[in-house]
Motif scaffolding. Structure first.
Motif, PDB file in Angstrom:
ATOM      1  N   CYS A 121      35.700 -31.323  36.887  1.00 25.20           N
ATOM      2  CA  CYS A 121      36.880 -31.981  36.288  1.00 25.20           C
ATOM      3  C   CYS A 121      38.109 -32.219  37.148  1.00 25.20           C
ATOM      4  N   CYS A 124      41.398 -29.587  36.832  1.00 30.84           N
ATOM      5  CA  CYS A 124      41.421 -28.340  37.468  1.00 30.84           C
ATOM      6  C   CYS A 124      40.549 -28.186  38.583  1.00 30.84           C
ATOM      7  N   CYS A 152      37.010 -31.141  32.004  1.00 30.65           N
ATOM      8  CA  CYS A 152      36.209 -30.055  31.285  1.00 30.65           C
ATOM      9  C   CYS A 152      36.886 -29.963  29.983  1.00 30.65           C
ATOM     10  N   CYS A 155      40.538 -28.365  29.934  1.00 30.65           N
ATOM     11  CA  CYS A 155      41.632 -29.296  30.132  1.00 30.65           C
ATOM     12  C   CYS A 155      41.857 -30.505  28.945  1.00 30.65           C
TER      13      CYS A 155
HETATM   14 ZN    ZN Z   1      39.578 -28.747  33.502  1.00 32.14          ZN
END
Ligand code: ZN
Length: 166
Positions: A121, A124, A152, A155
């Protein structure tokens, strides 16, 4: 010589090759599927053989049962389309000629990619994980398309709800 292995063709994968493996199963990737002449006990037969990318494993003769499993698994009968696909090979006990035999069987499940790098991701930095019935790769591709970046599901949800991305 192990009498249980005698009379078998040592050039091709047999159930005895999986004896030492966990669950007596191996995850193998198809390099190519070809017809070739197989000599067993002096008899020549034309057999369909799957060769693996992992050369520690001998090629495997595909019988009709395993061909059917393979075609169902990847929804194709095209040998070209099966290149690079992974399968789980295990041992099943089958009854034939009034006795129980160990037979190599392609398991009816697609193995999880083991070595493929998980998509990360960009927000994050964690690995994108599978979500519901979507694989990690599918989640990443979906969010890439929808949000223009690899995210992800956590998020992506935050973004959808109007949150700020870190
Ligand atoms: Zn993420």
């Amino acid at each position: 010589m192990d009498i249980m292995k005698m009379g078998k063709n040592p050039n091709y994968l047999g159930s005895w090759d999986l004896e030492e493996l966990p669950n007596r199963e191996a995850v193998l990737t198809i390099e190519k599927i070809v017809d070739e002449e197989v000599v067993t006990n002096g008899k020549t037969e034309n057999c369909t053989v799957s060769h693996w990318t992992d050369k520690n494993f001998k090629p495997m003769i595909l019988n009709p049962t395993n061909k059917k499993t393979l075609a169902k698994l990847y929804k194709t009968k095209e040998s070209e389309n099966l290149k690079g696909k992974s399968v789980v090979i295990g041992i099943s006990q089958i009854k034939a000629f009034g006795a129980i035999h160990d037979a190599l069987r392609i398991r009816p499940r697609i193995p999880q990619a083991q070595n493929a790098a998980s998509p990360k991701c960009v927000s994050c930095g964690k690995n994108v994980e599978a979500y519901g019935n979507m694989s990690a790769e599918t989640v990443a591709a979906y969010n890439q398309k929808k949000y223009g970046k690899c995210l992800c599901s956590r998020c992506a949800t935050a973004l959808k709800q109007g949150g700020e991305l870190k």
